[in-house]
Motif scaffolding. Structure first.
Motif, PDB file in Angstrom:
ATOM      1  N   ASP A 108     -34.417  31.167   0.164  1.00  0.00           N
ATOM      2  CA  ASP A 108     -34.026  29.850  -0.350  1.00  0.00           C
ATOM      3  C   ASP A 108     -32.884  29.255   0.460  1.00  0.00           C
ATOM      4  O   ASP A 108     -32.878  28.067   0.782  1.00  0.00           O
TER       5      ASP A 108
ATOM      6  N   LYS B 224     -32.973  25.733   2.630  1.00  0.00           N
ATOM      7  CA  LYS B 224     -32.040  24.637   2.400  1.00  0.00           C
ATOM      8  C   LYS B 224     -31.238  24.301   3.653  1.00  0.00           C
ATOM      9  O   LYS B 224     -31.011  23.136   3.962  1.00  0.00           O
TER      10      LYS B 224
ATOM     11  N   LYS C 116     -33.482  22.434   6.092  1.00  0.00           N
ATOM     12  CA  LYS C 116     -33.665  21.039   5.702  1.00  0.00           C
ATOM     13  C   LYS C 116     -32.450  20.211   6.100  1.00  0.00           C
ATOM     14  O   LYS C 116     -32.585  19.114   6.628  1.00  0.00           O
TER      15      LYS C 116
END
Length: 117
Positions: free
Chosen positions: A69, A73, A76
């Motif tokens: 995760d 993130k 991105k």
């Protein structure tokens, strides 16, 4: 896989922390880890929370999922930052040079016109 654990303590390597959480360390090594964790309140609290897991193998899975995760993130954010950057700035430099040249030419023309009057 254990990137998250590396931020708990800089004195203890990730593999040792994971082995500690899985109760796979010798008594002496376990004591050494606990002594180092006492110096860092955040790491100590985090380790206590991780020790609450009943299934110690689940810790490795949770660490893996948290790292995935986190990477998603950060990727991105990185892509968003790259999109915001000007890809090719050569047009900007050319525009600035043209504007400066136009200013210089305008100055020369106005200056010469004022002389002839």
């Amino acid at each position: 896989m254990k990137d998250i654990l590396s931020h708990l303590s800089t004195d203890i390597d990730q593999e040792t922390l994971l082995l500690y959480l899985q109760d796979k360390l010798s008594g002496e090594k376990k004591h050494e880890v606990e002594r180092k964790l006492l110096d860092n309140e955040f790491a100590n609290d985090a380790m206590e929370g991780l020790q609450e897991f009943k299934d110690k193998q689940q810790i490795a899975y949770m660490v893996e999922m948290l790292n995935r995760d986190l990477k998603k993130k950060t990727e991105k954010k990185k892509l968003r930052r790259e999109k915001m950057k000007l890809k090719d700035q050569s047009w900007l430099y050319i525009s600035i040079v043209i504007i400066i040249l136009l200013i210089i030419i305008s100055y020369i023309v106005v200056h010469n016109a004022m002389k002839h009057k």
